[in-house]
Every structure is written in structure tokens, then in C-alpha cells.
Write a protein that holds these residues in place. Structure first.
Motif, PDB file in Angstrom:
ATOM      1  N   ASP A  83       0.815  -1.218   0.000  1.00 17.67           N
ATOM      2  CA  ASP A  83       0.000   0.000   0.000  1.00 17.67           C
ATOM      3  C   ASP A  83       0.845   1.263   0.000  1.00 17.67           C
ATOM      4  N   LYS A  84       2.015   1.210   0.650  1.00 18.10           N
ATOM      5  CA  LYS A  84       2.872   2.385   0.764  1.00 18.10           C
ATOM      6  C   LYS A  84       3.928   2.455  -0.340  1.00 18.10           C
ATOM      7  N   ASP A  85       3.865   1.516  -1.271  1.00 18.04           N
ATOM      8  CA  ASP A  85       4.873   1.460  -2.328  1.00 18.04           C
ATOM      9  C   ASP A  85       4.773   2.677  -3.233  1.00 18.04           C
ATOM     10  N   THR A  86       5.922   3.268  -3.561  1.00 20.31           N
ATOM     11  CA  THR A  86       5.949   4.429  -4.466  1.00 20.31           C
ATOM     12  C   THR A  86       6.774   4.133  -5.713  1.00 20.31           C
ATOM     13  N   ALA A  87       6.873   2.849  -6.079  1.00 16.12           N
ATOM     14  CA  ALA A  87       7.687   2.450  -7.223  1.00 16.12           C
ATOM     15  C   ALA A  87       7.128   3.021  -8.519  1.00 16.12           C
ATOM     16  N   ALA A  88       8.032   3.133  -9.512  1.00 16.55           N
ATOM     17  CA  ALA A  88       7.658   3.706 -10.808  1.00 16.55           C
ATOM     18  C   ALA A  88       6.518   2.938 -11.464  1.00 16.55           C
ATOM     19  N   GLY A  89       6.561   1.596 -11.357  1.00 12.49           N
ATOM     20  CA  GLY A  89       5.511   0.790 -11.976  1.00 12.49           C
ATOM     21  C   GLY A  89       4.147   1.054 -11.377  1.00 12.49           C
ATOM     22  N   LYS A  90       4.082   1.207 -10.070  1.00 15.52           N
ATOM     23  CA  LYS A  90       2.798   1.479  -9.419  1.00 15.52           C
ATOM     24  C   LYS A  90       2.270   2.852  -9.825  1.00 15.52           C
ATOM     25  N   LYS A  91       3.172   3.847  -9.865  1.00 11.22           N
ATOM     26  CA  LYS A  91       2.764   5.201 -10.280  1.00 11.22           C
ATOM     27  C   LYS A  91       2.215   5.208 -11.705  1.00 11.22           C
ATOM     28  N   ALA A  92       2.747   4.294 -12.526  1.00  9.02           N
ATOM     29  CA  ALA A  92       2.300   4.231 -13.921  1.00  9.02           C
ATOM     30  C   ALA A  92       0.925   3.567 -14.054  1.00  9.02           C
ATOM     31  N   GLY A  93       0.469   2.896 -13.002  1.00 15.47           N
ATOM     32  CA  GLY A  93      -0.835   2.258 -13.051  1.00 15.47           C
ATOM     33  C   GLY A  93      -0.809   0.750 -13.189  1.00 15.47           C
ATOM     34  N   LEU A  94       0.377   0.136 -13.083  1.00 15.26           N
ATOM     35  CA  LEU A  94       0.454  -1.322 -13.145  1.00 15.26           C
ATOM     36  C   LEU A  94      -0.274  -1.931 -11.948  1.00 15.26           C
ATOM     37  N   GLN A  95      -0.952  -3.048 -12.197  1.00 21.67           N
ATOM     38  CA  GLN A  95      -1.738  -3.703 -11.162  1.00 21.67           C
ATOM     39  C   GLN A  95      -1.317  -5.165 -11.009  1.00 21.67           C
ATOM     40  N   TYR A  96      -1.738  -5.724  -9.899  1.00 15.79           N
ATOM     41  CA  TYR A  96      -1.462  -7.128  -9.582  1.00 15.79           C
ATOM     42  C   TYR A  96      -1.915  -8.046 -10.714  1.00 15.79           C
ATOM     43  N   MET A  97      -1.037  -8.918 -11.168  1.00 13.46           N
ATOM     44  CA  MET A  97      -1.248  -9.931 -12.203  1.00 13.46           C
ATOM     45  C   MET A  97      -1.256  -9.373 -13.622  1.00 13.46           C
ATOM     46  N   ASP A  98      -0.891  -8.053 -13.772  1.00 18.54           N
ATOM     47  CA  ASP A  98      -0.683  -7.543 -15.132  1.00 18.54           C
ATOM     48  C   ASP A  98       0.488  -8.287 -15.766  1.00 18.54           C
ATOM     49  N   LYS A  99       0.345  -8.618 -17.045  1.00 27.48           N
ATOM     50  CA  LYS A  99       1.433  -9.274 -17.772  1.00 27.48           C
ATOM     51  C   LYS A  99       2.012  -8.292 -18.771  1.00 27.48           C
ATOM     52  N   ILE A 100       3.285  -7.934 -18.614  1.00 27.79           N
ATOM     53  CA  ILE A 100       3.941  -6.979 -19.501  1.00 27.79           C
ATOM     54  C   ILE A 100       4.443  -7.721 -20.734  1.00 27.79           C
ATOM     55  N   VAL A 101       4.006  -7.303 -21.913  1.00 32.98           N
ATOM     56  CA  VAL A 101       4.378  -8.004 -23.144  1.00 32.98           C
ATOM     57  C   VAL A 101       5.306  -7.174 -24.036  1.00 32.98           C
ATOM     58  N   LYS A 102       5.340  -5.828 -23.768  1.00 32.69           N
ATOM     59  CA  LYS A 102       6.267  -4.977 -24.524  1.00 32.69           C
ATOM     60  C   LYS A 102       6.696  -3.804 -23.664  1.00 32.69           C
ATOM     61  N   VAL A 103       7.959  -3.394 -23.826  1.00 31.42           N
ATOM     62  CA  VAL A 103       8.436  -2.117 -23.288  1.00 31.42           C
ATOM     63  C   VAL A 103       8.931  -1.329 -24.485  1.00 31.42           C
ATOM     64  N   ASP A 104       8.283  -0.195 -24.760  1.00 25.99           N
ATOM     65  CA  ASP A 104       8.443   0.518 -26.031  1.00 25.99           C
ATOM     66  C   ASP A 104       8.116  -0.497 -27.142  1.00 25.99           C
ATOM     67  N   SER A 105       9.017  -0.775 -28.026  1.00 23.71           N
ATOM     68  CA  SER A 105       8.710  -1.727 -29.103  1.00 23.71           C
ATOM     69  C   SER A 105       9.373  -3.083 -28.890  1.00 23.71           C
ATOM     70  N   ILE A 106       9.976  -3.284 -27.695  1.00 23.97           N
ATOM     71  CA  ILE A 106      10.743  -4.490 -27.416  1.00 23.97           C
ATOM     72  C   ILE A 106       9.831  -5.562 -26.828  1.00 23.97           C
ATOM     73  N   PRO A 107       9.721  -6.724 -27.471  1.00 22.58           N
ATOM     74  CA  PRO A 107       8.899  -7.814 -26.912  1.00 22.58           C
ATOM     75  C   PRO A 107       9.473  -8.292 -25.566  1.00 22.58           C
ATOM     76  N   ILE A 108       8.603  -8.586 -24.639  1.00 21.44           N
ATOM     77  CA  ILE A 108       9.002  -8.984 -23.288  1.00 21.44           C
ATOM     78  C   ILE A 108       8.394 -10.341 -22.947  1.00 21.44           C
ATOM     79  N   VAL A 109       9.214 -11.228 -22.407  1.00 22.49           N
ATOM     80  CA  VAL A 109       8.727 -12.514 -21.917  1.00 22.49           C
ATOM     81  C   VAL A 109       9.025 -12.657 -20.425  1.00 22.49           C
ATOM     82  N   PHE A 110      10.269 -12.279 -20.041  1.00 26.12           N
ATOM     83  CA  PHE A 110      10.712 -12.491 -18.662  1.00 26.12           C
ATOM     84  C   PHE A 110      11.037 -11.167 -17.973  1.00 26.12           C
ATOM     85  N   MET A 111      11.080 -11.215 -16.657  1.00 24.24           N
ATOM     86  CA  MET A 111      11.422 -10.032 -15.874  1.00 24.24           C
ATOM     87  C   MET A 111      12.806  -9.502 -16.258  1.00 24.24           C
TER      88      MET A 111
END
Length: 461
Positions: free
Chosen positions: A239-267
Motif C-alpha cells: 500500500d505504501k509502495d511508491t515504485a515507478a511501476g505502481k505510479k504508472a498504473g500497473l496492477q497485480y497480475m498484469d502481464k507486460i508483453v512490450k516495453v516501447d517496441s521491445i517484446p518482453i517474456v521475462f522479468m
């Protein structure tokens, strides 16, 4: 400016855990000497937690014994009448031996008294490990089940030739059964090789002999050498997390598939990309409940988005690796506790031996209180971790005290065994000089260890 960068609450938490852990171990170690001395009718003049040169924080005399807490937190002691110890009470030693004095007792009784502290530390480790098994059980990751291989989190592993996605099969020609065994096997097998499966082909990665020294020179943090390679699925934010991902609106169980135009599979795909985008915006393509959405995040100063991970049970259910969970009943936990204590001792002895091999560079890893405190969590008080570390410290304390150095229990044991074999008691003047030499040696080692913590003595030699 450096002082402002220190996480003072985290430092305080680690210091508090270290102080409590060492207090438990010191009190019980000294109690081992105290109870055996009392058993053989020796007079115990003092029982102290911490040392009390010039003054003490607390003291109370009960019977013949003064119980107290000193102000110098470097250990503790019991002062047994008629014994040459750190108190260096020469006046008492000039008087004729009395029946209640340590020096008046048979050698076998004096031997038991000197071994009392070490014995209690070993038994304490057995009990703590047993209770850890009883309360929490044991969870291990089956190495062969690690579906996507490793995620390198310490660049030294990359430097020696490992790559993200490698599936580690064996180290030093020994198959790896559990993933948690890998870092230990690598550290203790410098100069040998790791067998990995990379892109469906087996290959060999050599481990440099100086890997331990290299790790210390890099001032490695608590980040593990490697993790299981994990999917780019967002865990639960605090609840107190101020990480960049949380500020951007990422939520629990979101699956990230691209960062900019780069395909993403793993952390690790995300980490590799954002490391070069510090303080810059990146566009995230995310799958949420089957639908694709776009978000914008500002990468932090460390080149990260601050993405929380799922827990082990979730990765197990997703099929990324398999956990082997073992629960122990009360009576079953004790044999396991003995086994864990023996394994801890064996590992520490192996590590200790490496210090005397200059080619490994392991001497650079000798540390003092700062190194000991850094093992504890600086985020929250984790009782499982606290008791695990305390049990290990108890084994270390037992081993170190058995070293045949005057001023340590092992030195007294050595002299007593010599007396039992030869039938000749060492001269008290010799024992006094040996005690002084031992104390000077221990002080020098303590200064070196703590100096190595703060100034890196010996690391560039």
C-alpha cells in the motif's frame, strides 16, 4: 551527502536483530561455563553480558555471583575463581589455591567447564534448527523443474560466462538436486566447472579460482547470485509502495508483453532494457484480464521500474518451477535439526579453510560486526530468517571458540588436554603470558575484520 543516502531505519533494524541474536548466544554460551562450574562447586564471581571496563550498565550480586550488563557489546564473560582468564586477576593467583577455585579441580572437571559454552552453543543450534523445521517446515525448489533456466542478478555470474536462460545441470561434476544449492556449490568449487544446458545444448562454464575474492571486491549486496527466470507478471504492490511501476498504473497480475517496441517474456528482459533508460519515460504494453492496455512509466534513478514478484507458490502453480515442501512433526524435527546443524558446520569449515588459500582471495571476505549485521533483513523483522541466522551464528561461535588460541576456550582445552596426557600442569605464569598473547591476537583479528568491513583492508592486495 553519503550519510544522507544511508537507510537509517533499515540500519537500525539490522543492528537490533544483530544485538538480540548475539545477546542470546553470548548469555547461553557463558551459562554453559557457569552451570558446569557450579556443578563442580567452583565459585563464580561474575556473570556478565557484554564487557564492563570501568563501569557497568547494570549489576546485582546474588550469593557469591555478581550478575550484570556491561557497556561494551563485544561478547560477555563469567569470572570463575582461580582461573586465568580475560580478567587477568593476578592478585588472586598469588594466593594459595582454595577448594572452591577452578585451579584446584581435577583436569577432567576443568575440561568439562571449558567445553560447557561450546556444548551449549551446539545444542542451541540443534534446537533452533529443529524448531524452525517444526514451525515452518522446509521448502526447496527442484532444480530439474526450473522451466526457463536462471535469471542472473549478480553481474559476476555473467562475467564468468553464465547467461540468462541457462539451465544448470551440475557443478564440479555433481548433479544439482535443488536450485538453492547452486550458489554454495559455485562458491566452494572455484577452479572447477558448471555444466549448463543452453539453447538445448550442453556446455561447460569454468569457475575462476578467485571467485570469492571477486565477489567481495564488488561489494556484493544482498542480491542473490541468481534467481529462477521469472515471467513478466506483476506481483502485489504494498500500500505504501511508491515504485515507478505502481505510479504508472500497473496492477497485480498484469502481464507486460512490450516495453516501447521491445517484446518482453521475462522479468530480466525488462531489467536489461530499462537499465539504459534511467529517469526516462517508457511505454508499457500490458495484458490485463485478456485485454491489451498501454501505460507510461518513468524509469527510476537505478534503471528500474520497481516491479514486485509473485510468491513461490504462485510460480509453482503457473508451472515455472516445482516446490518440494516438507513438514515435520515435533519429534521428527529434532533429527532434521541435528542434520542442518552438521551441514552448517561443514559449510562454515569449508569456507574457513578457503581463507588460508591466498589464491581464492577469500581472506578479503573476513568481516566484522557490519558484515554480520548485513545478513539480517533491513525491510522487516522476519522471525524465520532471524532464527536461521542465529542458529548459524551459534555454530560459528562454537567452532571459533574451539580454535586452539590462548584466551579462547580452545586454548584452555588444549592446555588441559596436554596436562591430562603428560601429567604435568602448565605453570600459572606461562598461562598468564599465553592469555595476554591470545588477547592481543584476538584484538588484532577483530581490528582487521572490522577494518575490512569499513575500509576494505586487504582487498586490493
Amino acid at each position: 551527502m553519503t550519510l544522507l543516502a544511508i537507510n537509517w531505519p533499515g540500519v537500525g533494524l539490522m543492528a537490533a536483530q544483530l544485538l538480540l541474536s548475539l545477546s542470546i548466544l553470548v548469555v547461553l554460551h557463558e551459562f554453559g561455563h557457569y552451570i558446569t562450574a557450579k556443578w563442580f562447586k567452583c565459585r563464580v564471581e561474575k556473570f556478565y553480558l557484554f564487557f564492563d571496563p570501568w563501569f557497568s550498565l547494570f549489576k546485582k550480586k546474588i550469593g557469591d555471583t555478581e550478575y550484570g550488563i556491561g557497556w561494551l557489546p563485544l561478547g560477555g564473560y563469567v569470572k570463575i575463581s582461580g582461573m586465568v582468564d580475560e580478567s587477568m586477576d593476578k592478585e588472586q593467583m598469588k594466593l594459595p589455591p582454595q577448594p572452591h577455585e577452578f585451579r584446584s579441580k581435577p583436569a577432567w572437571q576443568r575440561l568439562i567447564i571449558m567445553l560447557g559454552g561450546v556444548t551449549v552453543n551446539v545444542l542451541l543450534a540443534f534446537v533452533i534448527y529443529a524448531m524452525i523445521m517444526f514451525v515452518w517446515g522446509e521448502t526447496k525448489t527442484v532444480n530439474s523443474s526450473v522451466k526457463s533456466g536462471i535469471w542472473i542478478t549478480d553481474s559476476l555470474m555473467y562475467d564468468i560466462g553464465l547467461r540468462n536462460g541457462d539451465k544448470i545441470i551440475a557443478v564440479n561434476n555433481e548433479d544439482v538436486k535443488y536450485f538453492e544449492e547452486i550458489p554454495k556449490k559455485i562458491l566452494f568449487n572455484g577452479g572447477t566447472a558448471i555444466k549448463v544446458n543452453r539453447n538445448q545444448k550442453d556446455t561447460v562454464v569454468n569457475i575462476p579460482i578467485k571467485i570469492i575474492g571477486d565477489l567481495v571486491e564488488r561489494k556484493r549486496s544482498k542480491t542473490p547470485l541468481m534467481n529462477e527466470r521469472l515471467p513478466a507478471i506483476v506481483g502485489r504492490y504494498d500500500d505504501k509502495d511508491t515504485a515507478a511501476g505502481k505510479k504508472a498504473g500497473l496492477q497485480y497480475m498484469d502481464k507486460i508483453v512490450k516495453v516501447d517496441s521491445i517484446p518482453i517474456v521475462f522479468m530480466d528482459d525488462i531489467v536489461a532494457y530499462t537499465d539504459g533508460k534511467k529517469k526516462q519515460p517508457v511505454n508499457l504494453t500490458v495484458l490485463r484480464n485478456g485485454s491489451a492496455i498501454n501505460l507510461t512509466a518513468i524509469v527510476n534513478d537505478n534503471g528500474k521500474l520497481g516491479l514486485p514478484l509473485l510468491n513461490d507458490e504462485q510460480y509453482d502453480s503457473l508451472g515455472f518451477y516445482k516446490l518440494e515442501v516438507t513438514k515435520y512433526g515435533f519429534f521428527q524435527s529434532f533429527p532434521k535439526g541435528v542434520s542442518l546443524a552438521i551441514n552448517s558446520l561443514t559449510d562454515y569449515v569449508d569456507q574457513f579453510k578457503l581463507i588460508f588459500k591466498p589464491s581464492t582471495g577469500a581472506y578479503k571476505g573476513v568481516g566484522g560486526f557490519k558484515s554480520m549485521g548485513s545478513i539480517f533483513s533491513n525491510q522487516r523483522w522476519d522471525w524465520h530468517s532471524f532464527w536461521s541466522i542465529t542458529a548459524f551464528f551459534s555454530i560459528v561461535l562454537a567452532f571459533m571458540n574451539l580454535l586452539p588460541i590462548p584466551a579462547l576456550d580452545g586454548g584452555h582445552v588444549l592446555f588441559t588436554l596436554g596436562e591430562m596426557i603428560t601429567g604435568r600442569k602448565p605453570n600459572e605464569k606461562f598461562l598468564e603470558y599465553a592469555q595476554i598473547v591470545g588477547m592481543v591476537l584476538l584484538l588484532g583479528l577483530m581490528l582487521y575484520a572490522n577494518g575490512n568491513d569499513w575500509f576494505g583492508w586487504g582487498r586490493n592486495k
